[in-house]
Design a protein around this motif. Structure first.
Motif, PDB file in Angstrom:
ATOM      1  N   VAL A 151       0.840  -1.201   0.000  1.00 46.55           N
ATOM      2  CA  VAL A 151       0.000   0.000   0.000  1.00 46.55           C
ATOM      3  C   VAL A 151       0.872   1.248   0.000  1.00 46.55           C
ATOM      4  CG1 VAL A 151      -1.688   1.324   1.326  1.00 46.55           C
ATOM      5  CG2 VAL A 151      -1.937  -1.155   1.111  1.00 46.55           C
ATOM      6  N   ILE A 152       1.905   1.261   0.836  1.00 40.22           N
ATOM      7  CA  ILE A 152       2.792   2.415   0.912  1.00 40.22           C
ATOM      8  C   ILE A 152       3.593   2.549  -0.380  1.00 40.22           C
ATOM      9  CG2 ILE A 152       4.563   3.533   2.301  1.00 40.22           C
ATOM     10  CD1 ILE A 152       1.874   3.005   3.700  1.00 40.22           C
ATOM     11  N   THR A 153       3.985   1.433  -0.978  1.00 40.00           N
ATOM     12  CA  THR A 153       4.717   1.473  -2.240  1.00 40.00           C
ATOM     13  C   THR A 153       3.868   2.104  -3.337  1.00 40.00           C
ATOM     14  OG1 THR A 153       5.948  -0.512  -1.613  1.00 40.00           O
ATOM     15  CG2 THR A 153       5.945   0.092  -3.948  1.00 40.00           C
ATOM     16  N   ARG A 154       2.564   1.785  -3.344  1.00 42.53           N
ATOM     17  CA  ARG A 154       1.672   2.399  -4.337  1.00 42.53           C
ATOM     18  C   ARG A 154       1.576   3.903  -4.122  1.00 42.53           C
ATOM     19  NH1 ARG A 154      -1.415  -2.366  -3.553  1.00 42.53           N
ATOM     20  NH2 ARG A 154      -2.790  -1.295  -2.077  1.00 42.53           N
ATOM     21  N   LEU A 155       1.675   4.341  -2.863  1.00 45.19           N
ATOM     22  CA  LEU A 155       1.635   5.770  -2.591  1.00 45.19           C
ATOM     23  C   LEU A 155       2.832   6.478  -3.241  1.00 45.19           C
ATOM     24  CD1 LEU A 155       0.591   5.938   1.183  1.00 45.19           C
ATOM     25  CD2 LEU A 155      -0.754   6.653  -0.788  1.00 45.19           C
ATOM     26  N   THR A 156       4.010   5.873  -3.156  1.00 52.02           N
ATOM     27  CA  THR A 156       5.196   6.498  -3.749  1.00 52.02           C
ATOM     28  C   THR A 156       5.051   6.627  -5.264  1.00 52.02           C
ATOM     29  OG1 THR A 156       6.340   4.367  -3.949  1.00 52.02           O
ATOM     30  CG2 THR A 156       6.654   5.598  -1.902  1.00 52.02           C
ATOM     31  N   GLU A 157       4.395   5.670  -5.902  1.00 55.03           N
ATOM     32  CA  GLU A 157       4.156   5.777  -7.344  1.00 55.03           C
ATOM     33  C   GLU A 157       3.227   6.945  -7.646  1.00 55.03           C
ATOM     34  OE1 GLU A 157       5.724   4.097  -9.678  1.00 55.03           O
ATOM     35  OE2 GLU A 157       6.867   3.127  -8.066  1.00 55.03           O
ATOM     36  N   THR A 158       2.250   7.158  -6.773  1.00 52.22           N
ATOM     37  CA  THR A 158       1.346   8.306  -6.943  1.00 52.22           C
ATOM     38  C   THR A 158       2.109   9.612  -6.797  1.00 52.22           C
ATOM     39  OG1 THR A 158      -0.497   7.014  -6.058  1.00 52.22           O
ATOM     40  CG2 THR A 158      -0.758   9.403  -6.092  1.00 52.22           C
ATOM     41  N   TRP A 159       3.032   9.662  -5.837  1.00 52.64           N
ATOM     42  CA  TRP A 159       3.832  10.877  -5.636  1.00 52.64           C
ATOM     43  C   TRP A 159       4.698  11.184  -6.847  1.00 52.64           C
ATOM     44  CZ3 TRP A 159       5.738   8.761  -0.301  1.00 52.64           C
ATOM     45  CH2 TRP A 159       4.666   8.765   0.587  1.00 52.64           C
ATOM     46  N   LYS A 160       5.241  10.161  -7.470  1.00 45.86           N
ATOM     47  CA  LYS A 160       6.057  10.376  -8.668  1.00 45.86           C
ATOM     48  C   LYS A 160       5.224  11.025  -9.772  1.00 45.86           C
ATOM     49  CE  LYS A 160       9.092   6.407  -7.782  1.00 45.86           C
ATOM     50  NZ  LYS A 160       9.534   5.064  -8.255  1.00 45.86           N
ATOM     51  N   ALA A 161       3.991  10.551  -9.946  1.00 42.90           N
ATOM     52  CA  ALA A 161       3.122  11.128 -10.969  1.00 42.90           C
ATOM     53  C   ALA A 161       2.782  12.575 -10.637  1.00 42.90           C
ATOM     54  CB  ALA A 161       1.843  10.295 -11.095  1.00 42.90           C
ATOM     55  N   GLU A 162       2.534  12.861  -9.351  1.00 41.73           N
ATOM     56  CA  GLU A 162       2.236  14.235  -8.937  1.00 41.73           C
ATOM     57  C   GLU A 162       3.437  15.142  -9.177  1.00 41.73           C
ATOM     58  OE1 GLU A 162       0.959  14.238  -4.912  1.00 41.73           O
ATOM     59  OE2 GLU A 162      -0.813  13.027  -5.271  1.00 41.73           O
ATOM     60  N   ALA A 168       5.653  20.083 -14.929  1.00 45.58           N
ATOM     61  CA  ALA A 168       5.219  20.456 -16.278  1.00 45.58           C
ATOM     62  C   ALA A 168       4.127  21.525 -16.272  1.00 45.58           C
ATOM     63  CB  ALA A 168       4.716  19.220 -17.020  1.00 45.58           C
ATOM     64  N   ARG A 169       3.775  22.070 -15.108  1.00 43.64           N
ATOM     65  CA  ARG A 169       2.653  23.002 -15.033  1.00 43.64           C
ATOM     66  C   ARG A 169       2.994  24.348 -15.677  1.00 43.64           C
ATOM     67  NH1 ARG A 169       5.643  24.199 -10.821  1.00 43.64           N
ATOM     68  NH2 ARG A 169       5.367  26.130  -9.627  1.00 43.64           N
ATOM     69  N   ASP A 170       1.958  25.085 -16.051  1.00 44.57           N
ATOM     70  CA  ASP A 170       2.112  26.400 -16.671  1.00 44.57           C
ATOM     71  C   ASP A 170       2.436  27.444 -15.601  1.00 44.57           C
ATOM     72  OD1 ASP A 170       2.032  28.518 -18.469  1.00 44.57           O
ATOM     73  OD2 ASP A 170      -0.129  28.793 -18.234  1.00 44.57           O
ATOM     74  N   LEU A 171       3.433  28.288 -15.859  1.00 43.60           N
ATOM     75  CA  LEU A 171       3.850  29.314 -14.892  1.00 43.60           C
ATOM     76  C   LEU A 171       3.493  30.722 -15.348  1.00 43.60           C
ATOM     77  CD1 LEU A 171       7.423  27.983 -13.961  1.00 43.60           C
ATOM     78  CD2 LEU A 171       5.319  27.768 -12.625  1.00 43.60           C
ATOM     79  N   SER A 172       2.804  30.845 -16.467  1.00 43.76           N
ATOM     80  CA  SER A 172       2.515  32.186 -16.996  1.00 43.76           C
ATOM     81  C   SER A 172       1.519  32.954 -16.145  1.00 43.76           C
ATOM     82  CB  SER A 172       1.985  32.068 -18.426  1.00 43.76           C
ATOM     83  OG  SER A 172       0.792  31.290 -18.453  1.00 43.76           O
ATOM     84  N   GLY A 173       0.725  32.266 -15.346  1.00 40.75           N
ATOM     85  CA  GLY A 173      -0.277  32.954 -14.544  1.00 40.75           C
ATOM     86  C   GLY A 173       0.200  33.363 -13.167  1.00 40.75           C
ATOM     87  N   ALA A 374      12.432   8.164  -6.819  1.00 42.46           N
ATOM     88  CA  ALA A 374      11.797   8.085  -5.506  1.00 42.46           C
ATOM     89  C   ALA A 374      12.276   9.220  -4.603  1.00 42.46           C
ATOM     90  CB  ALA A 374      12.091   6.733  -4.860  1.00 42.46           C
ATOM     91  N   GLY A 375      13.571   9.546  -4.680  1.00 46.67           N
ATOM     92  CA  GLY A 375      14.094  10.655  -3.879  1.00 46.67           C
ATOM     93  C   GLY A 375      13.489  11.981  -4.276  1.00 46.67           C
ATOM     94  N   LEU A 376      13.321  12.191  -5.570  1.00 46.76           N
ATOM     95  CA  LEU A 376      12.716  13.429  -6.060  1.00 46.76           C
ATOM     96  C   LEU A 376      11.265  13.530  -5.619  1.00 46.76           C
ATOM     97  CD1 LEU A 376      13.465  15.872  -7.834  1.00 46.76           C
ATOM     98  CD2 LEU A 376      12.580  14.624  -9.796  1.00 46.76           C
ATOM     99  N   ALA A 377      10.521  12.411  -5.710  1.00 45.07           N
ATOM    100  CA  ALA A 377       9.117  12.405  -5.295  1.00 45.07           C
ATOM    101  C   ALA A 377       8.992  12.623  -3.795  1.00 45.07           C
ATOM    102  CB  ALA A 377       8.462  11.090  -5.698  1.00 45.07           C
TER     103      ALA A 377
END
Length: 426
Positions: A151-162, A168-173, A374-377
């Motif tokens: 369960v905790i391992t799946r959380l780390t995969e979610t953090w990587k996606a986040e 990649a988000r837009d910073l113009s605003g 994983a460290g970056l996430a």
């Protein structure tokens, strides 16, 4: 009705060695309240469609027994829940699909309440190993369901996606007027080289602090910083008015290339450490006091006088230590041309240092993440959690004036700078 009769507990009652009576009372109360809420929700749903019937006059929405009991982890512990079942035979005319009742209180997939779901990643990020959740929290919650390492391992995969979405988000605003930059080196268990995290925290025009960027660099090199700054510029980021960082030449070279109009402010926290490193320990107390006279001076002229005094006191014996101040004097005293209320924020990279203390604590406990991703996430989620506690800079209304190009002399706003400079020129 739940009742408690004191003095009737049997000495052989197994509960004496298990859950305390008060915990059982809390869980039983939670179970009953939840059961009543679910029953009321189903009754309300059925009542709303009581008038809908088929061609034979039978109601389309009726009660249909109950689902199999299931255990749900709550802040009160593990609670067994039996959810009422609804037979809904209505057909959606647009899609042709059969309608289905879904409880808003307890969805079918829910095995943990939102509070428990929030706590699990926080405990992991702050040092609890993924394999320790079941033994550590099983007794506390009354069940180890949903606490497995997977369960905790799946959380780390979610953090990587986040983290990838954040990068990649837009910073113009968003307009970042001030910018703090720094790097942190993290050990990677499964790799030879350390992970170098490049982090940028900015101050928006409304005075709020915000994580701007977090990336995996190579030893804080100029090219790594330039890649990060170019990426931010490509996504719409405006050039900040002032950037604050330590003396690492990599970032400043990249800044002059990507945002040449941004002014530079060296971090006094790092500078003091560098100066003291060039002095014997016996000279540290006096040197700290002399350096404080510089960075804590009431205005630029008093700071320059304090530099002269520091040079006179230590220049003859410790010229290398004095040169660390005199060579970077302009970028060390740049903060004096900004609002006095902002000086405490602009003199150091403390917003990053204090945040990185949490990252260092976590990576020290786990001896480093298993991979660079994983460290970056992990760092991203820790900084994101810390961001909720960041306070705005002092006098946030002045940040917009800084962006607008207002002139500040020794921390004070000059209302008509052109008129003020004419008498001085005369």
């Amino acid at each position: 009705m739940l009742t408690v009769v004191p003095g009737t507990a049997d000495a052989d009652d197994p509960r004496r060695d298990g859950a305390a009576l008060i915990d059982e009372l809390v869980r039983e109360g939670a179970r009953r309240i939840l059961a009543e809420a679910l029953q009321a929700e189903v009754e309300d749903y059925i009542a709303r469609f009581r008038g809908e019937r088929d061609e034979n006059g039978r109601r389309l929405v009726v009660r249909n027994g109950s689902h199999q009991p299931r255990e749900v982890l709550t802040s009160a512990g593990a609670v067994e829940v039996t959810v009422p079942r609804v037979n809904d035979r209505r057909i959606d005319p647009e899609t042709g699909e059969r309608a289905r009742f879904t409880s808003a209180i307890l969805p079918p997939w829910c095995r943990k309440t939102p509070k428990i779901t929030e706590v699990l990643p926080l405990l992991y990020l702050h040092g609890l190993s993924s394999g320790d959740f079941a033994p550590a929290l099983g007794q506390f919650l009354g069940s180890s369901a949903g606490l497995s390492a997977s369960v905790i391992t799946r959380l780390t995969e979610t953090w990587k996606a986040e983290q990838r979405s954040f990068a990649a988000r837009d910073l113009s605003g968003v307009d970042y007027v001030y910018l703090w930059v720094d790097g942190i080196h993290v050990n990677i268990r499964l790799e030879e080289h350390k992970l170098c995290l490049l982090v940028m925290i900015g101050v928006r025009s409304d005075g709020r602090k915000e994580l701007v960027a977090l990336a995996d660099g190579y030893r804080e090199s100029a090219e790594s910083w330039a890649d990060l700054l170019r990426d931010c510029a490509r996504r719409g980021m405006r050039a900040p008015v002032l950037a604050v960082g330590d003396g690492a030449l990599g970032f400043w070279g990249a800044l002059r290339e990507v945002f040449p109009k941004t002014r530079e402010q060296r971090c006094w926290f790092h500078k003091i450490a560098n100066v003291l490193g060039a002095l014997p320990k016996s000279a540290h107390p006096g040197a700290k006091k002399a350096l404080a006279e510089i960075w804590n001076a009431e205005d630029r002229q008093h700071a320059l006088d304090a530099v002269t005094s520091f040079k006179a006191a230590y220049g003859a014996k410790f010229g290398k230590a004095v040169a660390k101040i005199t060579d970077d004097l302009e970028v060390l005293l740049a903060f004096y041309t900004y609002p006095a209320e902002h000086w405490i924020h602009l003199r150091t990279t403390n917003p990053i240092e204090s945040t990185f203390a949490t990252v260092r604590h976590r990576t020290k406990v786990t001896r480093g993440p298993g991979s660079r991703a994983a460290g970056l996430a992990m760092a991203f989620k820790l900084i994101q959690a810390a961001q909720d506690r960041w306070r705005a800079v002092n006098a946030p209304q002045l940040v917009a004036l800084v962006r607008a190009g207002a002139v500040f002399v020794n921390g004070k706003l000059v209302e008509r700078p052109a008129e003020t400079s004419q008498p001085e020129a005369a």
